[in-house]
Design a protein around this motif. Structure first.
Motif, PDB file in Angstrom:
ATOM      1  N   ASP A   1      -1.211  -4.995   7.647  1.00 36.87           N
ATOM      2  CA  ASP A   1      -0.713  -6.223   7.025  1.00 36.87           C
ATOM      3  C   ASP A   1      -1.698  -6.737   5.985  1.00 36.87           C
ATOM      4  OD1 ASP A   1       1.538  -6.111   8.551  1.00 36.87           O
ATOM      5  OD2 ASP A   1       0.815  -7.508  10.098  1.00 36.87           O
ATOM      6  N   ALA A   2      -2.997  -6.644   6.311  1.00 38.76           N
ATOM      7  CA  ALA A   2      -4.018  -7.089   5.351  1.00 38.76           C
ATOM      8  C   ALA A   2      -4.030  -6.194   4.123  1.00 38.76           C
ATOM      9  CB  ALA A   2      -5.396  -7.108   6.024  1.00 38.76           C
ATOM     10  N   LEU A   3      -3.887  -4.871   4.339  1.00 43.62           N
ATOM     11  CA  LEU A   3      -3.841  -3.949   3.200  1.00 43.62           C
ATOM     12  C   LEU A   3      -2.676  -4.269   2.284  1.00 43.62           C
ATOM     13  CD1 LEU A   3      -4.678  -0.366   4.565  1.00 43.62           C
ATOM     14  CD2 LEU A   3      -6.009  -1.754   2.982  1.00 43.62           C
ATOM     15  N   ILE A   4      -1.501  -4.406   2.884  1.00 40.85           N
ATOM     16  CA  ILE A   4      -0.315  -4.689   2.076  1.00 40.85           C
ATOM     17  C   ILE A   4      -0.468  -6.022   1.352  1.00 40.85           C
ATOM     18  CG2 ILE A   4       2.154  -5.183   2.225  1.00 40.85           C
ATOM     19  CD1 ILE A   4       2.311  -3.172   4.512  1.00 40.85           C
ATOM     20  N   ALA A   5      -1.024  -6.992   2.066  1.00 39.40           N
ATOM     21  CA  ALA A   5      -1.182  -8.307   1.450  1.00 39.40           C
ATOM     22  C   ALA A   5      -2.174  -8.286   0.296  1.00 39.40           C
ATOM     23  CB  ALA A   5      -1.631  -9.316   2.512  1.00 39.40           C
TER      24      ALA A   5
ATOM     25  N   VAL B   1      -0.368  -3.964  -6.097  1.00 39.25           N
ATOM     26  CA  VAL B   1       0.967  -3.492  -6.465  1.00 39.25           C
ATOM     27  C   VAL B   1       1.992  -4.227  -5.615  1.00 39.25           C
ATOM     28  CG1 VAL B   1       2.482  -1.477  -6.579  1.00 39.25           C
ATOM     29  CG2 VAL B   1       0.047  -1.250  -7.097  1.00 39.25           C
ATOM     30  N   ALA B   2       3.072  -4.668  -6.243  1.00 41.05           N
ATOM     31  CA  ALA B   2       4.125  -5.380  -5.515  1.00 41.05           C
ATOM     32  C   ALA B   2       4.842  -4.420  -4.579  1.00 41.05           C
ATOM     33  CB  ALA B   2       5.114  -5.997  -6.493  1.00 41.05           C
ATOM     34  N   ILE B   3       5.042  -4.848  -3.317  1.00 42.56           N
ATOM     35  CA  ILE B   3       5.676  -4.003  -2.312  1.00 42.56           C
ATOM     36  C   ILE B   3       6.813  -4.786  -1.660  1.00 42.56           C
ATOM     37  CG2 ILE B   3       5.353  -2.731  -0.148  1.00 42.56           C
ATOM     38  CD1 ILE B   3       2.430  -2.382  -0.880  1.00 42.56           C
ATOM     39  N   ALA B   4       7.953  -4.103  -1.518  1.00 39.55           N
ATOM     40  CA  ALA B   4       9.096  -4.675  -0.807  1.00 39.55           C
ATOM     41  C   ALA B   4       9.636  -3.629   0.146  1.00 39.55           C
ATOM     42  CB  ALA B   4      10.178  -5.118  -1.785  1.00 39.55           C
ATOM     43  N   VAL B   5       9.976  -4.053   1.375  1.00 45.27           N
ATOM     44  CA  VAL B   5      10.559  -3.168   2.373  1.00 45.27           C
ATOM     45  C   VAL B   5      12.015  -3.563   2.560  1.00 45.27           C
ATOM     46  CG1 VAL B   5      10.452  -2.330   4.738  1.00 45.27           C
ATOM     47  CG2 VAL B   5       8.340  -2.880   3.511  1.00 45.27           C
TER      48      VAL B   5
ATOM     49  N   SER C   1      10.523  -7.470   4.120  1.00 41.00           N
ATOM     50  CA  SER C   1       9.166  -8.006   3.962  1.00 41.00           C
ATOM     51  C   SER C   1       8.705  -7.767   2.531  1.00 41.00           C
ATOM     52  CB  SER C   1       8.188  -7.357   4.948  1.00 41.00           C
ATOM     53  OG  SER C   1       8.026  -5.988   4.628  1.00 41.00           O
ATOM     54  N   VAL C   2       7.830  -8.634   2.062  1.00 41.81           N
ATOM     55  CA  VAL C   2       7.216  -8.499   0.738  1.00 41.81           C
ATOM     56  C   VAL C   2       5.749  -8.872   0.874  1.00 41.81           C
ATOM     57  CG1 VAL C   2       9.346  -8.983  -0.546  1.00 41.81           C
ATOM     58  CG2 VAL C   2       7.815 -10.863   0.085  1.00 41.81           C
ATOM     59  N   ASN C   3       4.957  -8.461  -0.101  1.00 46.28           N
ATOM     60  CA  ASN C   3       3.541  -8.832  -0.100  1.00 46.28           C
ATOM     61  C   ASN C   3       3.277  -9.880  -1.182  1.00 46.28           C
ATOM     62  OD1 ASN C   3       3.774  -7.219  -2.346  1.00 46.28           O
ATOM     63  ND2 ASN C   3       1.804  -6.209  -2.072  1.00 46.28           N
ATOM     64  N   PRO C   4       2.097 -10.495  -1.174  1.00 44.23           N
ATOM     65  CA  PRO C   4       1.814 -11.536  -2.175  1.00 44.23           C
ATOM     66  C   PRO C   4       1.950 -11.042  -3.613  1.00 44.23           C
ATOM     67  CG  PRO C   4       0.220 -11.650  -0.385  1.00 44.23           C
ATOM     68  CD  PRO C   4       1.041 -10.423  -0.141  1.00 44.23           C
ATOM     69  N   ALA C   5       1.621  -9.749  -3.866  1.00 44.27           N
ATOM     70  CA  ALA C   5       1.749  -9.234  -5.228  1.00 44.27           C
ATOM     71  C   ALA C   5       3.208  -9.264  -5.690  1.00 44.27           C
ATOM     72  CB  ALA C   5       1.197  -7.806  -5.293  1.00 44.27           C
ATOM     73  N   PHE C   6       4.154  -9.037  -4.779  1.00 44.98           N
ATOM     74  CA  PHE C   6       5.577  -9.124  -5.118  1.00 44.98           C
ATOM     75  C   PHE C   6       5.922 -10.553  -5.527  1.00 44.98           C
ATOM     76  CE2 PHE C   6      10.032  -9.783  -4.239  1.00 44.98           C
ATOM     77  CZ  PHE C   6      10.650  -8.614  -4.648  1.00 44.98           C
ATOM     78  N   GLU C   7       5.406 -11.515  -4.761  1.00 47.11           N
ATOM     79  CA  GLU C   7       5.670 -12.914  -5.091  1.00 47.11           C
ATOM     80  C   GLU C   7       5.096 -13.261  -6.462  1.00 47.11           C
ATOM     81  OE1 GLU C   7       4.666 -15.624  -1.848  1.00 47.11           O
ATOM     82  OE2 GLU C   7       4.512 -13.895  -0.498  1.00 47.11           O
TER      83      GLU C   7
ATOM     84  N   TYR D   1       6.272  -1.711  -6.974  1.00 52.14           N
ATOM     85  CA  TYR D   1       6.499  -2.091  -8.367  1.00 52.14           C
ATOM     86  C   TYR D   1       5.142  -2.344  -9.020  1.00 52.14           C
ATOM     87  CZ  TYR D   1      11.203  -2.965  -6.543  1.00 52.14           C
ATOM     88  OH  TYR D   1      12.419  -2.845  -5.935  1.00 52.14           O
ATOM     89  N   GLU D   2       4.802  -1.485 -10.011  1.00 45.95           N
ATOM     90  CA  GLU D   2       3.526  -1.643 -10.735  1.00 45.95           C
ATOM     91  C   GLU D   2       3.818  -2.182 -12.123  1.00 45.95           C
ATOM     92  OE1 GLU D   2      -0.240   1.072 -12.337  1.00 45.95           O
ATOM     93  OE2 GLU D   2       1.390   1.982 -11.170  1.00 45.95           O
ATOM     94  N   ASP D   3       3.206  -3.296 -12.443  1.00 45.77           N
ATOM     95  CA  ASP D   3       3.422  -3.933 -13.740  1.00 45.77           C
ATOM     96  C   ASP D   3       2.777  -3.094 -14.844  1.00 45.77           C
ATOM     97  OD1 ASP D   3       3.899  -5.581 -15.845  1.00 45.77           O
ATOM     98  OD2 ASP D   3       2.762  -7.297 -15.090  1.00 45.77           O
TER      99      ASP D   3
END
Length: 984
Positions: free
Chosen positions: A220-224, A228-232, A241-247, A323-325
């Motif tokens: 969870d810490a790694l994903i957070a 890179v934005a991550i969505a499951v 679930s999404v990570n802060p980068a997605f937000e 998702y990589e910007d």
């Protein structure tokens, strides 16, 4: 991140054992009060049962002992709660108190049983058995505590029973007690293992649960923290679930994103179908990586690099999307495209300007030079001619400067494009040096060119730029050299099947370059010294352009120099080989076995001639002075082995070539010697002097290898002359003697067609190509040809059948037909001649070999190739430092060859394949050592046939072997079998 279960179990083992010990202690202490009270109750019950049977003192003592032991245990337990000792100390206390209770029961029973009846004794034993059986549960946590109780309770009993008597009941009771003790111990052991495993399992389960929770937290810490934005997504395409980068990337909070459909959230309108297709591919197991656009919460589109993959371990069909910007990269690419477009427009404008300038400058310069040439061909006064010569030389100098400036501008603009066309590399080197030979002769300089035979002839590249670089370097060498020599060489440094690297070198004995100027010599508009611009002239662009051109062609131009000693410029270029260059014996049919003397004071010149002619089977001897050359000629004539030809340098100290030729012609023993003059500075009247002295050939240096071979072959084909009416062989006469032939080439291999056609067309002949024997016969029937080149192996109709068909035609009976074959074994030539061929040429062939056959075909069959490469053997031994052993080795071979042949013939007649193979192998090794390749190949074929027991094939090859051995021995006899170089 996964952890090996075995490693994890080993890591937790100390903790598990500690937990087992704590659980055991807890279990031992947990039933303390009840067990202690139970012991008191049981001893009272037993006392009541035996009250009338035992003495009162014994009964009271037994009850008192058990009660005291139970009380002591109670006291210890209460003290334990207050002191909190270590687990080891607590366990020792448990064991001691248990042993005390056991002793009270055991010894009390042992003392009571002798006084009891059988039934009362049995009841007492039942009570004790119950105590022990109950201990398997109450003492399950410690094997030692149970054994203390078991021993202290049951061990004294047999003593008391046997004191009662030794009858059968007592013995049986004793045995039953022992059996009971063994059984209870096993029961307790199993119970203990079950208890320990239960505790161990509980501990490991707890540790695994903690590890799993830690890993979940880590993931969870790694994903957070991942940038890179991550969505499951689940199977319904809803976000789980999404990570802060997605937000941060899309502007949605986690609360807004969770449970939403991914398409409605971030997929732009119109891209839904593409998004669903990408998702379907990912769910089929493909790892999808694409660059797409996704929508921000505010509506703007963001370029992203999408990576999606199915989560195979998830039962609900989960899918993870990253998702990589890439907005910054896309912006940079857009800027780069704009800059490139601008640069291309600038380059096009610059190229157009250069092309226009070139045209505008060259047009009037061409008119000036053209009219000057026309006027110079008319009758002019001396002053007028001098003025026009000055105009022409100045115009040419100006044109050279303009060409340099335009070339440099093209290179700077990166508009200079290299050609990639086939060309003859040695010819380019020789032709370039020939163009500058006049300038070298004007300064009385020796200009030498060394292009060894192994340099590939046809390569692919830009001959114009190679020539330009060499022209610049050779021109500079001549310009800055006042006396001595300029040496130009090209040597192979690496040769593969399809390409080769050639090292070019231009060395002079000029003024040299100071060390401090070496770093700037290749800079634009720079010369080694400012004074040189006034003394020698030039723009200072030549070396700069040459360095750039060499770099464009894949090399690097370097220089080494010493002031007063000269300079050396060198570079290495890679070239694709245009035609196959398989290794073939370097022999020329007209030169093999000849002995030749080179008299030249310049060692470089002697080495070049030696390498050129030595590769053709000529034994080349050298002399560095005219007197040494004359002595060598006289020694050879006195020994009965005169030289076939002497090549004399025209410019030598003390006595030049013409003076040496005069002496030779004046000596009756030497007068028949054929002579060839090489000169670096031709003078008017040289040709007439050659005719008067009977010199057969006169050539100017630098000389191309093909021209030298053809000139020597032409001289040797003529008759010795002592002067007067000799026909002088020159470059001009060689070129004029060639007449264009119409040649038919029958060859099915397209590459071989191109090679032969290119060679013959460059020679000035006309070539028609057919692909099989049937087409060759039809072509002869339809048109007249001077020569036919016939491949032996062709489809539909081979070369032999085609030759028969041609000989059957009226116009084909006397037509020269030259066989082309890949078979180089001895006997192949006889086979071709027997089949009606006029000549024979083995593939791969060299240009001058082909020319010699084609252009000499009207004179009848060509002479056979020399059967031994003696000069090649000598060169190999020379490199090994053992040249003096050559003559002895050759003499031994000549003496033993007849014996070896006889041994092989005897073995063949005996019918023993093993003997034939041994004899052929030994003979083959000796032949291959001295360079008799044809003989070695034939012996290898015989050895192979003997190994397969094909003696009939061996018998068929013996006549050809005898002829080949005879040819080798005749060659050695005619060449003197000893080619030691003359001294000097």
């Amino acid at each position: 991140m996964t952890v090996d279960p075995v490693a994890r179990g080993t890591e937790h083992e100390p903790r598990v054992e500690a937990e087992v010990q704590r659980a055991a202690l807890s279990q031992l202490l947990k039933g303390g009060p009840l067990a202690e009270a139970l012991h008191v109750v049981l001893v009272l019950v037993v006392a009541a049962l035996v009250w009338n049977s035992l003495p009162l003192a014994l009964t009271i003592g037994w009850v008192g002992a058990v009660t005291a032991a139970a009380g002591l245990r109670t006291w210890w337990r209460l003290q334990l709660a207050q002191r909190a000792p270590s687990p080891e100390q607590a366990l020792r206390g448990v064991r001691l108190t248990v042993a005390g209770v056991g002793l009270a029961w055991g010894f009390g029973a042992a003392a009571a049983i002798p006084a009891l009846g059988l039934d009362e004794a049995a009841l007492t034993l039942v009570v004790l058995a119950g105590i022990v059986a109950g201990a398997t549960s109450s003492l399950v946590g410690d094997r030692r505590s149970f054994r203390y109780l078991l021993i202290t309770v049951l061990t004294p009993l047999p003593i008391g029973i046997l004191l009662q008597g030794h009858s059968r009941p007592q013995v049986i009771a004793t045995l039953l007690i022992a059996l009971f003790a063994w059984g209870m111990d096993r029961v307790h052991r199993r119970a203990y293992h079950t208890f320990a495993e239960r505790v161990r399992g509980a501990v490991l389960l707890e540790a695994s649960t903690q590890e799993l929770a830690r890993q979940h937290a880590y993931l969870d810490a790694l994903i957070a923290s991942t940038p890179v934005a991550i969505a499951v997504l689940d199977g319904e395409r809803l976000i789980r679930s999404v990570n802060p980068a997605f937000e941060a990337l899309f502007g949605y909070s986690a609360a807004e994103a969770l449970g939403s459909n991914i398409d409605r959230l971030i997929v732009p309108t119109g891209l839904g179908a593409e998004a669903r297709d990408l998702e379907a591919r990912a769910r089929r197991g493909e790892i999808v990586r694409v660059e797409v656009e996704r929508a921000h919460k505010d509506g703007r589109h963001i370029p992203v690099r999408l990576s999606a993959a199915a989560v195979k371990a998830a039962a609900e069909g989960a899918l993870v999307a990253l998702y990589e910007d890439i907005s910054d990269r896309k912006a940079a690419e857009t800027a780069m495209r704009a800059a490139r477009d601008l640069a291309e427009r600038v380059a096009q404008a610059r190229s157009a300007f250069l092309a226009n300038m070139s045209h505008e400058i060259r047009t009037p310069m061409n008119a000036v030079l053209g009219f000057v040439e026309l006027v110079l061909d008319t009758e002019l006064a001396p002053e007028q001619r001098r003025a026009l010569e000055l105009v022409r030389s100045s115009s040419e100098a100006l044109l050279t400067i303009l060409n340099d400036i335009l070339d440099y501008s093209k290179i700077e603009a990166e508009h200079l494009e290299l050609e990639a066309i086939p060309f003859d590399l040695p010819k380019v080197v020789h032709a370039t040096a020939t163009l500058l030979a006049v300038r070298a002769r004007e300064k009385h300089l020796e200009l030498t060119v060394d292009v060894p035979p192994d340099v590939p002839h046809m390569v692919r590249g830009d001959p114009t730029r190679v020539r330009q670089v060499l022209m610049n370097l050779i021109g500079n060498a001549i310009k800055f050299t006042e006396q001595g020599e300029v040496d130009v060489s090209a040597a192979v440094v690496r040769c593969g099947a399809a390409d080769a690297s050639v090292h070019f070198r231009v060395r002079d004995t000029g003024i040299g370059i100071p060390p401090e100027q070496l770093a700037t010599i290749f800079q634009e508009f720079t010369q080694a010294d400012a004074s040189m611009t006034r003394r020698y002239g030039g723009t200072g662009l030549g070396l700069a352009i040459s360095r750039r051109l060499v770099a464009l062609m894949g090399g690097e131009l370097t220089v080494t120099s010493e002031v007063g000693r000269g300079s050396e410029f060198s570079f290495t270029l890679p070239f694709p080989i245009e035609t196959p260059t398989a290794v073939a014996p370097r022999q020329a049919a007209s030169l093999g076995g000849r002995r030749l003397l080179v008299v030249d004071d310049n060692e470089t010149n002697r080495r070049i001639v030696r390498d050129m002619l030595g590769a053709e089977g000529v034994a080349v001897h050298e002399a560095a002075r005219a007197d040494a050359g004359l002595a060598a000629l006289r020694r050879a004539a006195g020994a009965g082995t005169p030289f076939d030809l002497a090549i004399l340098d025209a410019q030598m100290p003390e006595r030049d070539g013409f003076a040496l030729a005069t002496t030779i012609r004046g000596d009756p023993d030497l007068a028949p010697t054929r002579l060839l003059i090489l000169t670096s500075a031709g003078q008017r009247g040289d040709g007439e002097r050659c005719r008067q002295l009977g010199i057969q050939a006169y050539l100017t240096k630098p000389i191309a290898r093909a021209d030298l071979i053809e000139a020597v072959g032409t001289v040797l084909a003529g008759t010795p002359s002592a002067g007067g009416g000799a026909d002088l062989v020159t470059r001009h006469s060689i070129a004029e003697s060639r007449h264009a032939l119409r040649i038919l080439l029958a060859e099915d291999n397209p590459v071989n067609q191109q090679v032969a056609t290119a060679m013959l067309l460059k020679r000035g002949h006309q070539v028609d190509v057919v692909s099989n024997g049937r087409e060759a016969v039809d072509a002869i029937r339809a048109r007249r040809y001077d020569v036919v080149l016939m491949d032996i192996q062709m489809p539909e109709m081979d070369g032999f059948a085609a030759a028969d068909g041609i000989r059957a035609l009226p116009q084909g009976r006397a037509l020269p037909i030259i066989a082309l074959t890949a078979h180089a074994l001895s006997g192949e030539r006889e086979r071709c001649l027997t089949a009606g061929m006029s000549g024979y040429l083995a593939k791969p062939f060299k240009a001058h070999e082909l020319f010699a056959l084609v252009e000499g075909s009207s004179d009848g069959p060509t002479p056979p190739a020399p059967p031994i490469d003696l000069e090649g053997f000598r060169s190999t031994m020379r490199e090994a430092g053992a040249e003096e052993a050559v003559d002895g080795i050759v003499r031994v071979f000549a003496q033993t060859a007849p014996e070896r042949l006889a041994a092989l013939q005897t073995a063949a007649r005996s019918g023993d394949p093993e003997s034939v193979g041994r004899a052929a192998h030994a003979f083959k090794s000796a032949a291959g050592t001295i360079g008799a390749r044809g003989l070695a190949l034939l012996l290898a074929e015989i050895e192979s046939a003997a190994r397969e027991s094909m003696l009939e094939h061996v018998q068929r090859e013996l006549p050809a072997l005898e002829r080949e051995v005879a040819a080798v021995l005749d060659y050695l006899s005619n060449s003197g079998a000893s080619h030691a170089r003359s001294p000097g």
